[in-house]
Scaffold this motif. Structure first.
Motif, PDB file in Angstrom:
ATOM      1  N   ALA A 106       0.829  -1.205   0.000  1.00  0.00           N
ATOM      2  CA  ALA A 106       0.000   0.000   0.000  1.00  0.00           C
ATOM      3  C   ALA A 106       0.860   1.250   0.000  1.00  0.00           C
ATOM      4  N   PHE A 107       1.896   1.253   0.822  1.00  0.00           N
ATOM      5  CA  PHE A 107       2.759   2.431   0.905  1.00  0.00           C
ATOM      6  C   PHE A 107       3.470   2.679  -0.426  1.00  0.00           C
ATOM      7  N   ALA A 108       3.928   1.597  -1.074  1.00  0.00           N
ATOM      8  CA  ALA A 108       4.640   1.762  -2.340  1.00  0.00           C
ATOM      9  C   ALA A 108       3.777   2.427  -3.398  1.00  0.00           C
ATOM     10  N   SER A 109       2.461   2.288  -3.294  1.00  0.00           N
ATOM     11  CA  SER A 109       1.557   2.881  -4.287  1.00  0.00           C
ATOM     12  C   SER A 109       1.429   4.393  -4.137  1.00  0.00           C
ATOM     13  N   LEU A 110       1.893   4.943  -3.016  1.00  0.00           N
ATOM     14  CA  LEU A 110       1.693   6.367  -2.746  1.00  0.00           C
ATOM     15  C   LEU A 110       2.775   7.250  -3.350  1.00  0.00           C
ATOM     16  N   ASP A 111       3.892   6.658  -3.733  1.00  0.00           N
ATOM     17  CA  ASP A 111       4.995   7.427  -4.309  1.00  0.00           C
ATOM     18  C   ASP A 111       5.413   8.562  -3.382  1.00  0.00           C
ATOM     19  N   LEU A 114       9.543   7.386   2.659  1.00  0.00           N
ATOM     20  CA  LEU A 114       9.374   6.764   3.967  1.00  0.00           C
ATOM     21  C   LEU A 114      10.165   7.562   4.985  1.00  0.00           C
ATOM     22  N   ARG A 115       9.463   8.129   5.956  1.00  0.00           N
ATOM     23  CA  ARG A 115      10.099   8.970   6.966  1.00  0.00           C
ATOM     24  C   ARG A 115      10.465   8.140   8.198  1.00  0.00           C
ATOM     25  N   PRO A 116      11.566   8.470   8.854  1.00  0.00           N
ATOM     26  CA  PRO A 116      11.948   7.745  10.081  1.00  0.00           C
ATOM     27  C   PRO A 116      11.134   8.232  11.281  1.00  0.00           C
ATOM     28  N   ILE A 117       9.848   7.904  11.273  1.00  0.00           N
ATOM     29  CA  ILE A 117       8.981   8.325  12.378  1.00  0.00           C
ATOM     30  C   ILE A 117       8.893   7.251  13.455  1.00  0.00           C
ATOM     31  N   SER A 118       9.544   6.127  13.217  1.00  0.00           N
ATOM     32  CA  SER A 118       9.598   5.049  14.204  1.00  0.00           C
ATOM     33  C   SER A 118      11.001   4.467  14.207  1.00  0.00           C
ATOM     34  N   HIS A 119      11.294   3.658  15.233  1.00  0.00           N
ATOM     35  CA  HIS A 119      12.573   2.957  15.249  1.00  0.00           C
ATOM     36  C   HIS A 119      12.740   2.117  13.982  1.00  0.00           C
ATOM     37  N   ASP A 120      11.654   1.483  13.554  1.00  0.00           N
ATOM     38  CA  ASP A 120      11.729   0.560  12.419  1.00  0.00           C
ATOM     39  C   ASP A 120      12.258   1.236  11.160  1.00  0.00           C
ATOM     40  N   ARG A 183       6.630  -2.941   9.088  1.00  0.00           N
ATOM     41  CA  ARG A 183       6.163  -2.191  10.251  1.00  0.00           C
ATOM     42  C   ARG A 183       6.315  -0.683  10.041  1.00  0.00           C
ATOM     43  N   ALA A 184       7.424  -0.272   9.426  1.00  0.00           N
ATOM     44  CA  ALA A 184       7.643   1.153   9.171  1.00  0.00           C
ATOM     45  C   ALA A 184       6.590   1.701   8.217  1.00  0.00           C
ATOM     46  N   CYS A 185       6.278   0.944   7.170  1.00  0.00           N
ATOM     47  CA  CYS A 185       5.257   1.389   6.224  1.00  0.00           C
ATOM     48  C   CYS A 185       3.886   1.462   6.885  1.00  0.00           C
ATOM     49  N   ARG A 186       3.568   0.487   7.725  1.00  0.00           N
ATOM     50  CA  ARG A 186       2.276   0.499   8.408  1.00  0.00           C
ATOM     51  C   ARG A 186       2.173   1.705   9.344  1.00  0.00           C
ATOM     52  N   THR A 187       3.242   2.004  10.062  1.00  0.00           N
ATOM     53  CA  THR A 187       3.231   3.141  10.985  1.00  0.00           C
ATOM     54  C   THR A 187       3.024   4.446  10.237  1.00  0.00           C
ATOM     55  N   GLN A 188       3.705   4.612   9.093  1.00  0.00           N
ATOM     56  CA  GLN A 188       3.533   5.861   8.352  1.00  0.00           C
ATOM     57  C   GLN A 188       2.136   5.953   7.735  1.00  0.00           C
ATOM     58  N   LEU A 190      -0.554   4.864   9.099  1.00  0.00           N
ATOM     59  CA  LEU A 190      -1.400   5.295  10.217  1.00  0.00           C
ATOM     60  C   LEU A 190      -1.252   6.791  10.458  1.00  0.00           C
ATOM     61  N   ALA A 191      -0.003   7.269  10.429  1.00  0.00           N
ATOM     62  CA  ALA A 191       0.231   8.695  10.648  1.00  0.00           C
ATOM     63  C   ALA A 191      -0.403   9.531   9.538  1.00  0.00           C
ATOM     64  N   MET A 192      -0.282   9.083   8.319  1.00  0.00           N
ATOM     65  CA  MET A 192      -0.858   9.816   7.198  1.00  0.00           C
ATOM     66  C   MET A 192      -2.379   9.830   7.272  1.00  0.00           C
ATOM     67  N   ALA A 193      -2.963   8.736   7.721  1.00  0.00           N
ATOM     68  CA  ALA A 193      -4.422   8.680   7.859  1.00  0.00           C
ATOM     69  C   ALA A 193      -4.921   9.652   8.914  1.00  0.00           C
ATOM     70  N   ALA A 194      -4.043   9.979   9.876  1.00  0.00           N
ATOM     71  CA  ALA A 194      -4.407  10.914  10.938  1.00  0.00           C
ATOM     72  C   ALA A 194      -4.016  12.353  10.603  1.00  0.00           C
ATOM     73  N   GLY A 195      -3.528  12.580   9.385  1.00  0.00           N
ATOM     74  CA  GLY A 195      -3.199  13.936   8.958  1.00  0.00           C
ATOM     75  C   GLY A 195      -1.738  14.286   9.035  1.00  0.00           C
ATOM     76  N   GLY A 196      -0.887  13.361   9.396  1.00  0.00           N
ATOM     77  CA  GLY A 196       0.539  13.604   9.539  1.00  0.00           C
ATOM     78  C   GLY A 196       1.336  12.884   8.463  1.00  0.00           C
ATOM     79  N   PRO A 197       2.607  12.587   8.769  1.00  0.00           N
ATOM     80  CA  PRO A 197       3.311  12.884  10.017  1.00  0.00           C
ATOM     81  C   PRO A 197       3.819  14.322  10.056  1.00  0.00           C
ATOM     82  N   ALA A 198       4.003  14.810  11.264  1.00  0.00           N
ATOM     83  CA  ALA A 198       4.533  16.155  11.448  1.00  0.00           C
ATOM     84  C   ALA A 198       5.945  16.144  12.002  1.00  0.00           C
ATOM     85  N   ARG A 199       6.376  14.998  12.566  1.00  0.00           N
ATOM     86  CA  ARG A 199       7.710  14.911  13.160  1.00  0.00           C
ATOM     87  C   ARG A 199       8.338  13.573  12.809  1.00  0.00           C
ATOM     88  N   TRP A 200       9.665  13.610  12.615  1.00  0.00           N
ATOM     89  CA  TRP A 200      10.437  12.389  12.397  1.00  0.00           C
ATOM     90  C   TRP A 200      11.896  12.691  12.711  1.00  0.00           C
TER      91      TRP A 200
END
Length: 235
Positions: A106-111, A114-120, A183-188, A190-200
């Motif tokens: 799913a993430f790959a389709s967004l072009d 990938l931001r380092p918003i998590s350890h992963d 896991r990193a793609c899933r986390t981002q 989630l953040a994008m669905a919530a209107g972010g990410p704003a920090r990484w």
């Protein structure tokens, strides 16, 4: 980590497959992990037609760079060039993993980056290429070579409309990178669905975290956990 050259490549394929299943990266009978043959004959990988959780010694085959099954009774996967051509191009790679995990697909389709918003995600902060030649199967050596060229020296590559590939010097690294990428793609997402990410993490912090959190001993700890879980957590 243990010296993978001295380990049985068949057992390594079994462990890598079981670990990927334990991590939830199964896709029925598709997806595969490989180990470089220590004698230079090609790659050991699971036979076609079996899921990650079903792999035994009898379901592992040695595939030559030309696609012949040199050892083992099973059929090879059509996408064997992913493994043989990457290993031909990268002498530092001893293991390759290919998955079709939903979040990374799913993430790959967004072009988007990938931001380092998590350890992963810090593993992939420096470079995460995308393979845009085709979204179909990597079914011939020319496509395998094109994939290897686009991968370059990166630890992973996204394959839009398809999945992803991760690599490492050993199965512990390649498998853990597959787990971390999903896991990193899933986390981002989630953040994008919530209107972010704003920090990484900035590049300096990401580099520090790669060494602090995902050094070889920590990658091995995660790998050993997944291997234990694949065996029922009894070892």
């Amino acid at each position: 980590m243990e010296d993978s050259v001295q380990l049985d490549p068949i057992q390594q394929v079994i462990d890598a497959s079981g670990a990927l299943a334990a991590a939830g990266l199964s896709d029925m009978v598709w997806g595969h992990a490989s180990i470089r043959d220590p004698d230079g004959q090609g790659v050991w990988m699971k036979a076609s037609g079996w899921g990650f959780e079903e792999i035994t010694a009898e379901r592992v085959v040695l595939v030559t760079p030309e696609g012949a099954v040199a050892d083992g009774a099973g059929r090879r996967h059509l996408e064997y060039p992913i493994h043989t051509e990457i290993m031909a191009a990268r002498t530092d790679v001893g293991s390759v993993v290919h998955t079709h995990a939903p979040a990374l697909s799913a993430f790959a389709s967004l072009d988007t980056e990938l931001r380092p918003i998590s350890h992963d995600a810090v593993v992939f902060e420096r470079h995460l290429p995308c393979f845009d030649v085709t979204g179909a199967l990597i079914a011939d050596r020319q496509l395998g070579q094109a994939l290897a060229q686009e991968l370059g020296d990166a630890p992973a590559i996204l394959m839009p409309q398809h999945g992803a590939v991760t690599v490492g010097p050993d199965p512990a690294t390649a498998v853990m990178y597959a787990v971390l990428l999903e896991r990193a793609c899933r986390t981002q997402l989630l953040a994008m669905a919530a209107g972010g990410p704003a920090r990484w993490s900035d590049p300096e912090e990401a580099a520090f975290k790669r060494e602090q959190i995902w050094n070889p001993s920590q990658l091995d700890a995660g790998w050993q956990y997944l291997v234990r879980m694949s065996k029922g957590g009894k070892e």
